[in-house]
Enzyme design. Structure first.
Site, PDB file in Angstrom:
ATOM      1  N   THR A 126      52.408  19.015  59.408  1.00  0.00           N
ATOM      2  CA  THR A 126      51.347  17.463  59.281  1.00  0.00           C
ATOM      3  C   THR A 126      51.182  18.431  57.760  1.00  0.00           C
ATOM      4  OG1 THR A 126      52.678  16.795  59.855  1.00  0.00           O
ATOM      5  CG2 THR A 126      51.545  15.303  58.676  1.00  0.00           C
ATOM      6  N   PRO A 128      47.965  16.868  54.896  1.00  0.00           N
ATOM      7  CA  PRO A 128      47.810  14.034  54.051  1.00  0.00           C
ATOM      8  C   PRO A 128      48.818  13.725  52.895  1.00  0.00           C
ATOM      9  CG  PRO A 128      46.013  15.635  53.956  1.00  0.00           C
ATOM     10  CD  PRO A 128      46.697  16.710  54.485  1.00  0.00           C
ATOM     11  N   TRP A 156      46.533  14.703  60.950  1.00  0.00           N
ATOM     12  CA  TRP A 156      47.668  14.219  62.701  1.00  0.00           C
ATOM     13  C   TRP A 156      47.869  15.458  63.456  1.00  0.00           C
ATOM     14  CZ3 TRP A 156      46.377  10.031  61.676  1.00  0.00           C
ATOM     15  CH2 TRP A 156      46.617   9.397  60.015  1.00  0.00           C
ATOM     16  N   GLY A 339      52.881 -12.966  78.889  1.00  0.00           N
ATOM     17  CA  GLY A 339      52.047 -14.380  78.504  1.00  0.00           C
ATOM     18  C   GLY A 339      50.688 -14.071  78.120  1.00  0.00           C
ATOM     19  N   GLU A 363      56.566  13.624  65.275  1.00  0.00           N
ATOM     20  CA  GLU A 363      57.555  14.311  64.879  1.00  0.00           C
ATOM     21  C   GLU A 363      58.763  14.506  64.650  1.00  0.00           C
ATOM     22  OE1 GLU A 363      57.776  17.098  68.790  1.00  0.00           O
ATOM     23  OE2 GLU A 363      55.810  16.074  69.689  1.00  0.00           O
ATOM     24  N   THR A 365      60.161  11.135  62.472  1.00  0.00           N
ATOM     25  CA  THR A 365      60.025   8.867  61.754  1.00  0.00           C
ATOM     26  C   THR A 365      61.141   8.854  62.341  1.00  0.00           C
ATOM     27  OG1 THR A 365      60.511   8.750  59.202  1.00  0.00           O
ATOM     28  CG2 THR A 365      58.121   9.387  60.116  1.00  0.00           C
ATOM     29  N   SER A 366      61.866   7.572  62.814  1.00  0.00           N
ATOM     30  CA  SER A 366      63.080   6.896  63.196  1.00  0.00           C
ATOM     31  C   SER A 366      64.118   7.252  61.488  1.00  0.00           C
ATOM     32  CB  SER A 366      62.479   5.780  63.675  1.00  0.00           C
ATOM     33  OG  SER A 366      62.653   5.746  64.867  1.00  0.00           O
TER      34      SER A 366
END
Length: 379
Positions: A126, A128, A156, A339, A363, A365-366
């Site tokens: 990865t 920037p 990252w 709570g 690794e 994204t969704s």
């Protein structure tokens, strides 16, 4: 496939659980609050074979399967997602890339120290300006005789500052052209190779995330992994295994949050009874348990396919996508069960809540997992 863990898997699971309870749990909040990266801990994990779980014994590893790897990551992540993340990134990305694509000389040179925990690994894809858009990397490697000169910044990167060895994927062709990147292995101390800014993160704070800076970094062609132009293809294969890592990490965080919520719901009394007796709470626990079980089975399926050498791109993406989203949901519900106490640092669920979100991003994204899954089902 057999859903019952064999004796070796159970032994590895218990060893990881005991280690996490003894060596990680007492320090979790201290490391998290101060963003302390506990480097010495990984040498201890290495002594137990957990820094080279999948590495064959001839290279100094444990020679175990993805079933054992899954439970190692899970048990550590139940206690601390950040340590689980570092163990996962080291094993599946840096070590995994060298194991799958290194030549024999490279494996002999790098794997023993990595598998023992003596050396810490990083893996850098990865940048920037290029996350999911990896075909447009700005980090370049230019061949100069028998050398390569690398320039650019990676971001990252887990262990970007502390790594002893890093696998770097750099562009060696034109932007967006086919087969335009190549993988290299670089050692700490190489002129022009350095760690940059360390990120101040929401969660996973005890796992170091930093830049890697390459400034006229000259390395020999012997440091090249595989063929010129094969870097992106290699990275995608490595990430297939890496998705099992993040699914396992997600499961560990989800199980840690769920177990804490069950315990609290049985101990916390309101209206002269445990809050677990109230349907509003018990239904939350039922949903959490069901979704964790489903994520677990998806991950086991991916492990089985990987262990038996079968195609598993779709299944690994499904496991990573579903398990990571479940981790976020379960951690959120766990805070709700606690709570007001769940919003404090006196209880573990707020950390699970912060740590879980990374699993839907790192690794792949969704959204990228959905792209991968859709591509596979539409073949």
């Amino acid at each position: 496939m057999n859903f019952q863990p064999d004796e070796i898997t159970q032994q590895v699971k218990q060893t990881a659980r005991d280690f996490a309870k003894q060596h990680i749990l007492p320090h979790v909040m201290e490391w998290d609050e101060a963003q302390i990266f506990p480097e010495a801990l990984f040498k201890e994990l290495g002594k137990l074979g957990m820094m080279g779980v999948l590495v064959p014994e001839k290279y100094g590893g444990s020679g175990l399967s993805y079933y054992e790897y899954k439970v190692v990551i899970e048990e550590i992540a139940k206690v601390c997602g950040a340590v689980g993340l570092s163990v996962a990134a080291h094993n599946s990305l840096c070590v995994g890339h060298l194991l799958y694509f290194g030549n024999e000389a490279q494996k002999q040179k790098y794997l023993p120290a990595l598998a023992s925990g003596e050396h810490l690994g990083a893996w850098a894809l990865t940048e920037p300006s290029t996350g999911s858009d990896a075909g447009n990397m700005k980090c370049v490697a230019v061949q100069d005789g028998n050398d390569w000169v690398l320039n650019g910044t990676k971001c990252w990167i887990t262990h970007g500052r502390s790594c002893n060895v890093a696998v770097i994927i750099a562009r060696t062709g034109e932007p967006r052209s086919k087969n335009n990147s190549t993988a290299f292995v670089i050692e700490k101390g190489t002129p022009g190779f350095s760690g940059g800014k360390k990120e101040n993160k929401l969660g996973m704070r005890a796992s170091e995330t930093a830049e890697i800076i390459l400034d006229n970094c000259r390395i020999s062609d012997e440091n090249r992994l595989g063929e010129v132009g094969d870097g992106f293809h290699q990275a995608m294969k490595v990430l297939d295994g890496g998705r099992i890592s993040i699914a396992s990490l997600s499961l560990g965080i989800a199980k840690g949050a769920y177990e804490a919520a069950v315990k609290y719901a049985q101990e916390r009394h309101q209206f002269e009874q445990p809050i677990s007796h109230f349907q509003g709470i018990s239904f939350k626990l039922a949903d959490m348990a069901t979704e964790i079980e489903a994520a677990d089975l998806l991950t086991l399926q991916a492990c089985h396919l990987k262990n038996t050498g079968q195609p598993m791109t779709k299944q690994a993406a499904m496991a990573k996508y579903y398990a990571s989203e479940v981790a976020v949901k379960v951690a959120n519900e766990a805070v709700q069960v606690f709570g007001g106490y769940g919003y404090t640092k006196d209880f573990p669920v707020e950390k699970h809540y912060r740590d879980a979100k990374l699993c839907t991003i790192g690794e792949g994204t969704s959204e990228i997992q959905k792209v991968v899954i859709a591509r596979e089902v539409l073949k």
